[in-house]
Every structure is written in structure tokens, then in C-alpha cells.
Design an enzyme around this catalytic site. Structure first.
Site, PDB file in Angstrom:
ATOM      1  N   GLU A   5       0.871  -1.176   0.000  1.00 40.81           N
ATOM      2  CA  GLU A   5       0.000   0.000   0.000  1.00 40.81           C
ATOM      3  C   GLU A   5       0.901   1.216   0.000  1.00 40.81           C
ATOM      4  OE1 GLU A   5      -3.138   0.284   2.999  1.00 40.81           O
ATOM      5  OE2 GLU A   5      -2.678   2.420   3.234  1.00 40.81           O
TER       6      GLU A   5
ATOM      7  N   GLU B 269      -1.752  11.676   3.868  1.00 36.11           N
ATOM      8  CA  GLU B 269      -2.883  11.556   4.788  1.00 36.11           C
ATOM      9  C   GLU B 269      -2.790  12.675   5.812  1.00 36.11           C
ATOM     10  OE1 GLU B 269      -3.969   7.116   5.679  1.00 36.11           O
ATOM     11  OE2 GLU B 269      -1.794   7.335   5.794  1.00 36.11           O
TER      12      GLU B 269
END
Length: 321
Positions: free
Chosen positions: A168, A173
Site C-alpha cells: 500500500e 494523509e
């Protein structure tokens, strides 16, 4: 108890966020190399979201992370206006499927789970999938306790097994912006302004591992106060993170890895696995979850919602041979 949940769910983001932030200096400010060629883009200039480029997830799965939203494909949760994509998290009860969209038993008609929030999670799977490239997103993040905006990538083919054996890539974020910072060394009254870039790899849960870097924008800028350009350059054996052309993090295949099973033995996959297969992009705004709720002011501030992740554009570049 919270650390137990984080580990069991295989989404142990909180541990890598060691509450330190990279510092800016003149040596890590750079411009994009001229040999990157634009191969895909969405400027969000049309009246509607381009479904030839994006698909919506529709579920109340909770992201595998105890999040509190149902993802929908409704205009209330995702729409284009004034040249910007709006992904809106709303405080409203909604019922939907308990399983994620790719599960073999998934049924859209299932309404077995109810959540107190709605939002949207969009992805380019089978419509935009790339091995290596430069990925740019100009975005303005939401603020408030319990917000979790993300621009990230998942493997399209899961060649090395389930999450996170096949990897991933988290381009950027941000959680709980504008709340009391829990950064180690934070000054009294300091507000949360960090962004985070992360890789997940190793083996399928629960033997997953991760590594990453947090970063504070110069001059106390908040990702929730305006638009910033977030970029990731992914090449064989190396991945680099940027914000507004500031290079703030690098990871290489000397530190990431994945293990596969051969003749009942776990062995290291060759080359720069798992980051040597095609991945697709995701944009989403989650509410709560084990990371966001266990940081800063804790929990979810109901009065902070609705909140919006605004995206000006998404662009993908690749090296031309």
C-alpha cells in the site's frame, strides 16, 4: 486496549506517526524533472464526476479500521463544483453492505450495517492503473477531530497476497487538523498541521509492517487552510514524497520487502517487491477509526461535521523510454 485494536486490525498507523516532523531546509526544495510525461489527468472541470476514470465504493465496511462512515455514490457525498472535486463527510445515519466491494460475497443490496456518517471513497481501479510514475494531487484537507483525509494507492492484482503483502502506498494523509497537537515536543497551544506519507508491506495481516514520515508545512501552514500540491515519485527501488515541491521523505527497497510462500516456506520476493506491480489511486474522507480517534483530542467531534476534502486536480506522469 487501543494498541490491541490497532494491531489486530492490521492498520497500525498510529505507531509510525512518532510525533516528529521533518524540518525544511534549502537542500530538499526541488522542481519536477522535465523527463516526466503526463499520461493521465482529471482536472474536475466538467459538471459531473467522470465515471470513465473513477469508480465509487459503496459499503459500510469501516475500512477494516473501525471507521464510522458508510461510503456511498450519492451526490451528497461527492460532486464537482467550480472546478473542484468535493468529497463530503456528513453526520447522518445510513445502512449498507457489511463487506467491502471486492469481497466474493459482497451484495450492494445488503443493508445489514448502519453507520452514523456518510462519505465517499473513489478509485481508478481498472480505469487507471500504473507501475511507477509521478502522482500529483492538489488538495485542501478537512479539519476537526475525527477527520481522516487520504490520497493513496492499492495494488490492482494483489500479486503477493492479501493486505499488506502486496503493498500500500500512502501519498498523503492528514488527521484531526486544527485540534490540539500531540506531536512530541509540541508547544502549548500548538494545533495539528502534520501530513503523513507511508508504505505498508511485509506479509498479509497480521504480519504486516509499515514505515513512513510525518511533515509540517513551512511557516505553520495548515493543509486545511488552503490548497497544496502533494506528489509522490515512484521508481524502481525508490519512492519519494513531496509537498509544494519540498522533498521531505524517501524510502528504498533496501528497507521495504514482502514475503511469499514457496514450498511451504516464507521467502523474500525478488527485486523491489511488492512495489513493482501496477497500483491504482484512491481518494477518500474517513470519519474516526483507530488512528484518528486515538490521537489529538480523541474520539470524534460531532459538531465538526460536515467536512470536505477538496481536490483541484489529479495528474499522473511517467518516464518515457
Amino acid at each position: 486496549m487501543w494498541l490491541f485494536f490497532i494491531t489486530v486490525l492490521g492498520y497500525a498507523f498510529a505507531a509510525f506517526h512518532n510525533n516528529s516532523a521533518a524540518q525544511v531546509n534549502e537542500t530538499n526544495v526541488s522542481a519536477m524533472s522535465s523527463d516526466w510525461q503526463l499520461v493521465w489527468q482529471d482536472e474536475f472541470n466538467d459538471k459531473h464526476i467522470d465515471l470513465t476514470k473513477w469508480s465509487f465504493e459503496y459499503n459500510c465496511y469501516g475500512g477494516g479500521n473501525n471507521e464510522h462512515q458508510c461510503y456511498t455514490d450519492r451526490a451528497e457525498n461527492a460532486f464537482v463544483n467550480n472546478g473542484h472535486l468535493h468529497i463530503v463527510a456528513r453526520l447522518e445515519s445510513f445502512s449498507g453492505p457489511a463487506l467491502k466491494d471486492d469481497h466474493l460475497l459482497y451484495q450492494r443490496s445488503d443493508v445489514s450495517v448502519s453507520k452514523p456518517f456518510t462519505s465517499a471513497r473513489m478509485r481508478t481501479v481498472y480505469k487507471g492503473d500504473w507501475s511507477y510514475g509521478r502522482f500529483e494531487v492538489r488538495a485542501k484537507f478537512p479539519k476537526g477531530q475525527g477527520t481522516w483525509g487520504a490520497v493513496w494507492m492499492l495494488p490492482t492484482d494483489w500479486h503477493y497476497g492479501e493486505w499488506s503483502g502486496s503493498g500500500e502506498i500512502d501519498i498523503v494523509e492528514a488527521i484531526n487538523l486544527g485540534t490540539a497537537s500531540d506531536r512530541v515536543g509540541a508547544l502549548k497551544g500548538e494545533l495539528e498541521t502534520r501530513i503523513h506519507g507511508t508504505l505498508h508491506y511485509g506479509q498479509p495481516w497480521p504480519n504486516n509492517v509499515y514505515s513512513g514520515q510525518s511533515f509540517q508545512l513551512p511557516n505553520g501552514q495548515s493543509p486545511a487552510a488552503g490548497f497544496h500540491l502533494y506528489a509522490l515519485e515512484w521508481q524502481p527501488d525508490e519512492i519519494r514524497w513531496y509537498v509544494d515541491n519540498i522533498h521531505y521523505a524517501t524510502q528504498t527497497s533496501k528497507t521495504w520487502f514482502t514475503k511469499i510462500i514457496i514450498k511451504e516456506q516464507h521467502v523474500l520476493a525478488k527485486q523491489d517487491a511488492p512495489f513493482n506491480k501496477r497500483f491504482h489511486l484512491l481518494l477518500n474522507l474517513a470519519v474516526g477509526g483507530d488512528w484518528a480517534e486515538n490521537a489529538n483530542d480523541k474520539g470524534v467531534d460531532l459538531e465538526a461535521f460536515p467536512q470536505t476534502l477538496l481536490v483541484d486536480y489529479v495528474r499522473v506522469y511517467q518516464k518515457q523510454n
